[in-house]
Design an enzyme around this catalytic site. Structure first.
Site, short mmCIF file in Angstrom:
data_model
loop_
_atom_site.label_atom_id
_atom_site.label_comp_id
_atom_site.label_asym_id
_atom_site.label_seq_id
_atom_site.Cartn_x
_atom_site.Cartn_y
_atom_site.Cartn_z
N HIS A 194 0.83 -1.23 -0.12
CA HIS A 194 -0.05 0.00 0.01
C HIS A 194 0.95 1.15 -0.10
O HIS A 194 1.40 1.66 0.88
CB HIS A 194 -0.75 0.10 1.24
CG HIS A 194 -1.85 1.20 1.32
ND1 HIS A 194 -3.24 1.14 1.74
CD2 HIS A 194 -1.67 2.50 0.99
CE1 HIS A 194 -3.76 1.96 1.66
NE2 HIS A 194 -2.90 3.20 1.26
N HIS A 201 1.60 5.35 -1.85
CA HIS A 201 0.93 6.64 -2.75
C HIS A 201 2.42 6.96 -3.40
O HIS A 201 3.14 7.87 -2.71
CB HIS A 201 0.42 7.49 -2.03
CG HIS A 201 -1.00 6.98 -1.49
ND1 HIS A 201 -2.32 7.06 -1.61
CD2 HIS A 201 -1.14 6.55 -0.01
CE1 HIS A 201 -2.99 6.46 -1.00
NE2 HIS A 201 -2.60 6.19 -0.16
N LEU A 202 2.39 6.87 -4.85
CA LEU A 202 3.63 7.29 -5.24
C LEU A 202 3.41 8.48 -5.92
O LEU A 202 4.17 9.24 -6.25
CB LEU A 202 4.17 6.30 -6.65
CG LEU A 202 4.60 4.82 -6.11
CD1 LEU A 202 4.78 4.20 -7.39
CD2 LEU A 202 5.90 5.00 -5.25
N ARG A 203 2.08 9.19 -5.97
CA ARG A 203 1.73 10.41 -6.69
C ARG A 203 1.92 10.31 -8.30
O ARG A 203 2.24 9.21 -8.65
CB ARG A 203 2.13 11.50 -6.07
CG ARG A 203 1.87 11.69 -4.22
CD ARG A 203 0.58 11.51 -3.90
NE ARG A 203 0.38 11.88 -2.68
CZ ARG A 203 -0.56 11.45 -1.71
NH1 ARG A 203 -1.55 10.77 -2.22
NH2 ARG A 203 -0.83 11.91 -0.65
N ASN A 238 -5.17 6.94 -6.17
CA ASN A 238 -6.15 8.21 -5.52
C ASN A 238 -5.32 9.37 -6.33
O ASN A 238 -5.20 10.43 -5.52
CB ASN A 238 -6.44 8.26 -4.24
CG ASN A 238 -5.14 8.34 -3.39
OD1 ASN A 238 -4.14 7.86 -3.76
ND2 ASN A 238 -5.17 8.90 -2.17
N LYS A 283 -9.75 -0.63 -5.60
CA LYS A 283 -9.73 -0.16 -4.25
C LYS A 283 -10.98 0.69 -4.10
O LYS A 283 -11.60 1.46 -4.72
CB LYS A 283 -8.54 0.98 -4.48
CG LYS A 283 -8.49 1.92 -2.89
CD LYS A 283 -7.83 1.05 -1.84
CE LYS A 283 -8.02 1.88 -0.60
NZ LYS A 283 -6.78 2.71 -0.16
N HIS A 319 -10.43 1.20 2.06
CA HIS A 319 -10.36 2.23 3.04
C HIS A 319 -11.51 2.25 3.93
O HIS A 319 -12.46 2.54 3.73
CB HIS A 319 -10.02 3.75 2.45
CG HIS A 319 -9.95 4.75 3.44
ND1 HIS A 319 -8.60 5.40 3.48
CD2 HIS A 319 -10.75 5.19 4.40
CE1 HIS A 319 -8.81 6.18 4.62
NE2 HIS A 319 -10.14 6.08 5.29
N HIS A 325 -4.56 -0.47 6.16
CA HIS A 325 -4.21 0.39 7.00
C HIS A 325 -4.96 0.39 8.20
O HIS A 325 -5.60 1.39 8.80
CB HIS A 325 -3.81 1.82 6.50
CG HIS A 325 -4.60 2.61 5.79
ND1 HIS A 325 -6.36 2.47 6.04
CD2 HIS A 325 -4.81 3.28 4.62
CE1 HIS A 325 -6.89 3.09 5.03
NE2 HIS A 325 -5.92 3.91 4.38
N LEU A 368 -4.98 9.35 7.73
CA LEU A 368 -6.24 8.74 8.02
C LEU A 368 -6.22 7.17 7.55
O LEU A 368 -5.11 6.95 6.68
CB LEU A 368 -7.31 9.13 6.95
CG LEU A 368 -7.92 10.86 7.59
CD1 LEU A 368 -8.62 11.57 6.53
CD2 LEU A 368 -8.57 10.63 8.78
N ASP A 419 1.36 2.79 3.34
CA ASP A 419 0.54 3.82 3.37
C ASP A 419 1.44 5.35 3.26
O ASP A 419 0.87 6.23 3.83
CB ASP A 419 -0.49 4.06 4.47
CG ASP A 419 -1.43 4.98 4.05
OD1 ASP A 419 -1.74 5.57 2.75
OD2 ASP A 419 -2.25 5.61 4.97
N HIS A 479 2.50 14.64 1.20
CA HIS A 479 2.01 15.94 0.81
C HIS A 479 3.11 17.25 1.20
O HIS A 479 4.02 16.81 1.91
CB HIS A 479 0.93 16.21 1.82
CG HIS A 479 -0.24 15.18 1.55
ND1 HIS A 479 -1.30 15.31 0.81
CD2 HIS A 479 -0.58 14.16 2.30
CE1 HIS A 479 -2.11 14.69 0.64
NE2 HIS A 479 -1.97 13.94 1.89
N ALA A 483 -3.94 14.95 5.12
CA ALA A 483 -4.06 13.65 5.79
C ALA A 483 -2.70 12.99 5.23
O ALA A 483 -3.17 12.75 3.76
CB ALA A 483 -5.41 12.89 5.90
N1 NCD Z 1 -3.59 7.90 4.50
C1 NCD Z 1 -3.82 9.20 4.62
O1 NCD Z 1 -3.84 9.89 5.17
N2 NCD Z 1 -3.80 9.71 3.23
C2 NCD Z 1 -3.84 8.94 1.88
C3 NCD Z 1 -4.92 8.39 1.54
C4 NCD Z 1 -5.22 7.04 2.36
O2 NCD Z 1 -4.66 6.25 2.09
O3 NCD Z 1 -6.45 7.11 2.99
C5 NCD Z 1 -3.26 9.99 0.90
O4 NCD Z 1 -3.42 9.74 -0.47
O5 NCD Z 1 -2.62 11.05 1.27
ZN ZN Z 2 -3.32 5.11 1.75
ZN ZN Z 3 -6.87 5.07 3.00
#
Ligand code: NCD
Ligand code: ZN
Ligand code: ZN
Length: 351
Positions: free
Chosen positions: A18, A20-22, A46, A105, A142, A180, A225, A253, A257, A269
């Site tokens: 899990h 987030h590479l953006r 996302n 997802k 999620h 998560h 989150l 996760d 940001h 978050a």
């Molecule tokens: N975990 C987080 O707080 N943020 C994640 C999204 C997610 O996994 O819920 C994100 O994309 O920033």
């Molecule tokens: Zn996540």
């Molecule tokens: Zn999430």
């Protein structure tokens, strides 16, 4: 810490189930950090706009691969579709048949970062879930309700009672990963559920609880989150991760940001941990005398659940402390990682 805690451990190469590479300017940093020692990564969809189709996933995968091309080692990006109210069963069939999309997802609309296009009514999604069950295509969740009336600290538990329990009963063969997890309720639910239900656990939820975020001042980099819960929940997550159960596995996760979006009157978050993920997990496992369970959690349980081969090479961790950077550069924008400027006790060393 016991006296016979090892100073060096060798593990089968881990994967991150899990992350987030953006996209765009973030990719050089996020792919570099992920490529240091992870074999594979489940890449969360996302983005804005989200990764809704196999074609979106193909193009996103190309951008990830291009960003990785100059790096000394590569990881394999495992792509994921973002479910919306408009996702069709046909798209699921396409995804299940293609060689690079591994899951879909479910973000309840409004639950977290970039979830605005998420699912508003899970009952309306039943044809899609039927297709997923039929094609043995994993559903990643999620797991939080979004009702304004539900306290933010109760949203995971409420989701389990209201949505997940009925979902598992309605689709008994559907492979589900509750992502998560943050509560004893989630750990218990997953432990007691059939073998097709598993969970990822982050390093930050193993290392921290809500006091770390809120006592002595509000620390926005701990805000993610589902939100950090009380200490007894942290203890339950540590117990689950180190229990030897094959239902729990590594999912950082890691969610970057920019600094100014975190240190703000209304901060985003997400916590960035990918630059030191296995190092932080080792610290958490060591704290409860569970280092001997780290390899199963980080390197075996994930691929076993997804039906993929385990990695065959290894990485070695050594008990050597190092100082985490104060700040990282995410495409020209400062990013404050979790633990910025602090000492980390484990290092990954080259074999
Ligand atoms: N975990 C987080 O707080 N943020 C994640 C999204 C997610 O996994 O819920 C994100 O994309 O920033
Ligand atoms: Zn996540
Ligand atoms: Zn999430």
């Amino acid at each position: 810490m016991s006296e016979n805690t090892p100073k060096r451990i060798t593990l089968t190469r881990p994967d991150d189930w899990h992350v987030h590479l953006r996209d765009g300017d973030a990719l050089p940093l996020t792919t570099k950090d992920m490529s240091r020692y992870m074999g594979r990564a489940i890449v969360m969809p996302n983005l804005t706009p989200p990764v809704r189709t196999v074609q979106d996933a193909d193009l996103y995968r190309d951008r990830i691969t291009a960003a990785m091309s100059k790096l000394p080692r590569q990881f394999e990006p495992l792509m994921v579709l973002y479910l919306t109210d408009k996702t069709t069963p046909e798209e699921i069939v396409r995804a299940a048949k293609c060689s690079f999309v591994y899951a879909a997802k479910l973000y309840p609309a409004g639950a977290t970062t970039n979830s605005d296009s998420g699912v508003t009514d899970i009952n309306a999604l039943h044809p899609v879930l039927e297709a997923m069950e039929k094609h043995d295509f994993p559903l990643l969740i999620h797991g939080e309700v979004t009702n304004d009336s539900v306290d933010i600290f109760d949203r995971e538990k409420r989701f389990i009672d209201k949505t997940l329990r009925p979902l598992v009963a309605a689709f008994p063969k559907l492979r589900i990963v509750l992502e998560h997890i943050t509560t004893a309720d989630a750990a218990d639910f997953v432990s007691d559920a059939p073998a097709n239900v598993a969970a990822t656990i982050t390093a930050h939820h193993l290392l921290y609880n809500r006091n770390h975020m809120l006592v002595g001042g509000i620390r926005p980099h701990f805000y993610c989150l589902p939100i950090l819960k009380r200490r007894s929940h942290q203890a339950a997550l540590l117990a689950a991760a180190t229990s030897g159960s094959n239902k729990f596995f590594l999912g950082t996760d890691s969610a970057p940001h920019p600094k100014d979006k975190k240190e703000a009157a209304c901060g985003c978050a997400g916590s960035y941990t990918a630059y030191a993920a296995i190092e932080m997990y080792a610290e958490a496992f060591e704290r409860v005398g569970g280092l001997h369970q780290l390899e199963a959690f980080a390197s075996f349980n994930g691929p076993d659940f997804y039906g993929l081969p385990r990695n065959t090479d290894t990485i070695t961790l050594e008990k050597t402390s190092w100082r985490a950077p104060e700040s990282l550069d995410m495409g020209g924008t400062p990013l404050i990682p979790l633990r910025a400027g602090e000492t980390l006790s484990w290092s990954v060393i080259d074999d």
